[in-house]
Design an enzyme around this catalytic site. Sequence first.
Site, PDB file in Angstrom:
ATOM      1  N   GLN A 111       0.846  -1.260  -0.041  1.00 45.64           N
ATOM      2  CA  GLN A 111       0.153   0.199   0.128  1.00 45.64           C
ATOM      3  C   GLN A 111       0.781   1.107   0.099  1.00 45.64           C
ATOM      4  O   GLN A 111       0.497   2.276  -0.531  1.00 45.64           O
ATOM      5  CB  GLN A 111      -0.856   0.030   1.230  1.00 45.64           C
ATOM      6  CG  GLN A 111      -2.106   0.844   1.084  1.00 45.64           C
ATOM      7  CD  GLN A 111      -3.201  -0.015   0.167  1.00 45.64           C
ATOM      8  OE1 GLN A 111      -3.420  -1.037   0.584  1.00 45.64           O
ATOM      9  NE2 GLN A 111      -4.068   0.791  -0.444  1.00 45.64           N
ATOM     10  N   LYS A 114       1.733   1.764  -3.568  1.00 43.42           N
ATOM     11  CA  LYS A 114       0.449   2.164  -4.529  1.00 43.42           C
ATOM     12  C   LYS A 114      -0.028   3.508  -4.219  1.00 43.42           C
ATOM     13  O   LYS A 114      -0.435   4.077  -5.210  1.00 43.42           O
ATOM     14  CB  LYS A 114      -0.484   0.957  -3.980  1.00 43.42           C
ATOM     15  CG  LYS A 114      -1.879   1.162  -4.793  1.00 43.42           C
ATOM     16  CD  LYS A 114      -2.993   0.334  -4.074  1.00 43.42           C
ATOM     17  CE  LYS A 114      -2.673  -1.170  -3.756  1.00 43.42           C
ATOM     18  NZ  LYS A 114      -3.750  -2.108  -3.276  1.00 43.42           N
ATOM     19  N   LYS A 126      -2.649  -1.043   6.608  1.00 42.13           N
ATOM     20  CA  LYS A 126      -3.461  -2.232   6.176  1.00 42.13           C
ATOM     21  C   LYS A 126      -4.108  -2.615   7.895  1.00 42.13           C
ATOM     22  O   LYS A 126      -3.310  -2.735   8.673  1.00 42.13           O
ATOM     23  CB  LYS A 126      -3.064  -3.260   5.468  1.00 42.13           C
ATOM     24  CG  LYS A 126      -4.185  -3.927   4.805  1.00 42.13           C
ATOM     25  CD  LYS A 126      -4.486  -3.321   3.628  1.00 42.13           C
ATOM     26  CE  LYS A 126      -5.436  -4.086   2.916  1.00 42.13           C
ATOM     27  NZ  LYS A 126      -5.735  -3.598   1.493  1.00 42.13           N
ATOM     28  N   GLY A 165     -12.491  -0.691   3.114  1.00 39.76           N
ATOM     29  CA  GLY A 165     -12.769  -1.915   2.890  1.00 39.76           C
ATOM     30  C   GLY A 165     -11.704  -2.603   2.167  1.00 39.76           C
ATOM     31  O   GLY A 165     -10.796  -2.091   1.685  1.00 39.76           O
ATOM     32  N   ASP A 166     -11.624  -4.027   2.274  1.00 34.44           N
ATOM     33  CA  ASP A 166     -10.990  -5.034   1.390  1.00 34.44           C
ATOM     34  C   ASP A 166     -11.781  -6.320   1.710  1.00 34.44           C
ATOM     35  O   ASP A 166     -12.870  -6.080   1.604  1.00 34.44           O
ATOM     36  CB  ASP A 166      -9.740  -5.184   2.310  1.00 34.44           C
ATOM     37  CG  ASP A 166      -8.446  -5.771   1.193  1.00 34.44           C
ATOM     38  OD1 ASP A 166      -8.187  -5.297   0.321  1.00 34.44           O
ATOM     39  OD2 ASP A 166      -8.273  -7.013   1.567  1.00 34.44           O
ATOM     40  N   THR A 209     -12.147   0.279  -8.129  1.00 33.67           N
ATOM     41  CA  THR A 209     -10.952  -0.676  -8.233  1.00 33.67           C
ATOM     42  C   THR A 209     -11.212  -1.387  -9.513  1.00 33.67           C
ATOM     43  O   THR A 209     -10.455  -1.581 -10.338  1.00 33.67           O
ATOM     44  CB  THR A 209     -10.863  -1.657  -6.966  1.00 33.67           C
ATOM     45  OG1 THR A 209     -10.994  -1.031  -5.917  1.00 33.67           O
ATOM     46  CG2 THR A 209      -9.743  -2.261  -6.929  1.00 33.67           C
ATOM     47  N   ASN A 240     -16.370  -7.358  -4.549  1.00 35.26           N
ATOM     48  CA  ASN A 240     -16.336  -6.068  -5.078  1.00 35.26           C
ATOM     49  C   ASN A 240     -15.433  -5.699  -6.427  1.00 35.26           C
ATOM     50  O   ASN A 240     -15.968  -5.001  -7.511  1.00 35.26           O
ATOM     51  CB  ASN A 240     -16.150  -5.050  -3.974  1.00 35.26           C
ATOM     52  CG  ASN A 240     -15.867  -3.455  -4.430  1.00 35.26           C
ATOM     53  OD1 ASN A 240     -14.801  -3.279  -4.777  1.00 35.26           O
ATOM     54  ND2 ASN A 240     -16.740  -2.874  -4.212  1.00 35.26           N
ATOM     55  N   SER A 379     -10.791   6.544  -2.881  1.00 38.27           N
ATOM     56  CA  SER A 379     -10.911   7.037  -1.283  1.00 38.27           C
ATOM     57  C   SER A 379      -9.956   8.283  -1.167  1.00 38.27           C
ATOM     58  O   SER A 379     -10.491   8.953  -0.626  1.00 38.27           O
ATOM     59  CB  SER A 379      -9.969   5.578  -0.545  1.00 38.27           C
ATOM     60  OG  SER A 379     -10.905   4.402  -0.402  1.00 38.27           O
TER      61      SER A 379
END
Length: 452
Positions: A111, A114, A126, A165-166, A209, A240, A379
């Site tokens: 992350q 990213k 995370k 979320g994930d 995403t 998702n 986000s």
Amino acid sequence: MSDYTSRVLEEVRAKNANEPEFLQAVQEVISTIAPVLDAKKKYEDNCILERITEPERTIIFRVPWTDDKGNIRVNRGFRVEFNSAIGPYKGGLRFHPSVNLGILKFLGFEQIFKNSLTTLAMGGGKGGSDFDPKGKSDAEVMRFCQSFMTELQRHIGADTDVPAGDIGVGGREIGYLFGQYKRLRNEFTGVLTGKALNWGGSLIRPEATGYGTAYFAQNMLATRNDELAGKVCVVSGSGNVAQYLVEKLNQLGAKVVTMSDSNGYIYDPEGITPDKLAWVLELKNVRRGRIKEYADQFKSAQYFEGQRPWNVPCDCAFPCATQNEINGAEAATLIKNGCKLVAEGANMPTDLEGINNYLAAKILYGPAKAANAGGVATSGLEMAQNSQRLNWTSEEVDAKLFGIMKNIHDNAYNHAHEYATGSDAAFTNYVAGANIAGFVKVADSMIDQGLV
Ligand code: NDP
Ligand code: 2IT
């Protein structure tokens, strides 16, 4: 690899020997940024690799809750606050029985780079829990989320750490988490993203995403004067990311022939058309059913229990389920069957051998931290709207997402070519390009801010 990278990799291996996913993510990044470390000694002088591979803070906590029968249950909660050099920690929460510290460290480490690629001011983090939402009632999920947030709330905040979320955390869970945060802190702030539209969410965040992954694939194809229209696409997952990727691929004229869950995959040679996809969304998001039912509903499809879809011939593959869902042999099968593009909606879905196979075959390969960055980028746009106390239209958000994905693509492309040499110079190694581009911004910011 240089002496510096080999030494740090050995140290990271020794310190984190029981965290294979974290080691895999570190190895992938470190092995590709060696040319920059060789060219610029300041990174070694400032011990950037030693520092960037160690989370700034790791929080582990007990999450007690009661099930519908009144039994006491206990799960483990985590938040890995990995790096805040370029902004508040930002990254999702995963609720899945496989969650442990090593998995969240790999996700938090990814992350960092990213979020750097998105160009927005977001650090890397995370979190999550080994709680399994499958088979739980809404009331059980709510009680779990409330207990989880009762501890997490003291560590997060709109300018400190902003979860989202994930896997296993969608709109329902974000709602319960947000409600409990607001109740405990008596403040209405953008402390979570992925909120519903009525209470601070952004249009296009649920889609972002999947849409972003399709935009990234479009950009890669454009470098070879090609497009998604007419391409046969294999997608894994049915959550998702997969859902909105399939929607966008359909809009762009591609034909998607597979979706999956952890029990198996469906193959529909006639394509998962928009009306069939609408049925899948109802199945997964409302009834919380299994993908197997697709083959009962649509006679054109077959269900393959216990298998992954990578032996289905395709032009393009989009892994959108979980880490290490494509191994070396599966990557080789994809290539042998004619696959020319892989864009990763999931995080680290291809193992290191699989990545090497893509690179050796010189196919278009969009690694996760670039290809799926549209989710966290949107986000970031949700955070911006919350700070402004305004809501942008879906056209505005989608246009910004589209621009961000093009920018990420071009940035990775340019960095790949800046450092490629010899016979590699004509080929775009997006793994190296994305890692280098993401790394340099964070590493330079760490140097600017001194030894903290
Ligand atoms: P969801 O929970 O909505 O869906 C996950 C999907 O993947 C389900 O179909 C699930 O099947 C399948 N899956 C999960 N774990 C496994 C497993 N161990 N083996 C096989 N299949 C599995 O999650 P998302 O769609 O949000 O996330 C999917 C991937 O995308 C993850 O890697 C996530 O980290 C990544 N990602 C998500 C972003 C987001 O914004 N949500 C942003 C960027 C990346 P089942 O129902 O059987 O569990
Ligand atoms: O892996 C990811 O980028 C996400 N799960 C989304 C993170 C976010 O903060 O939106």
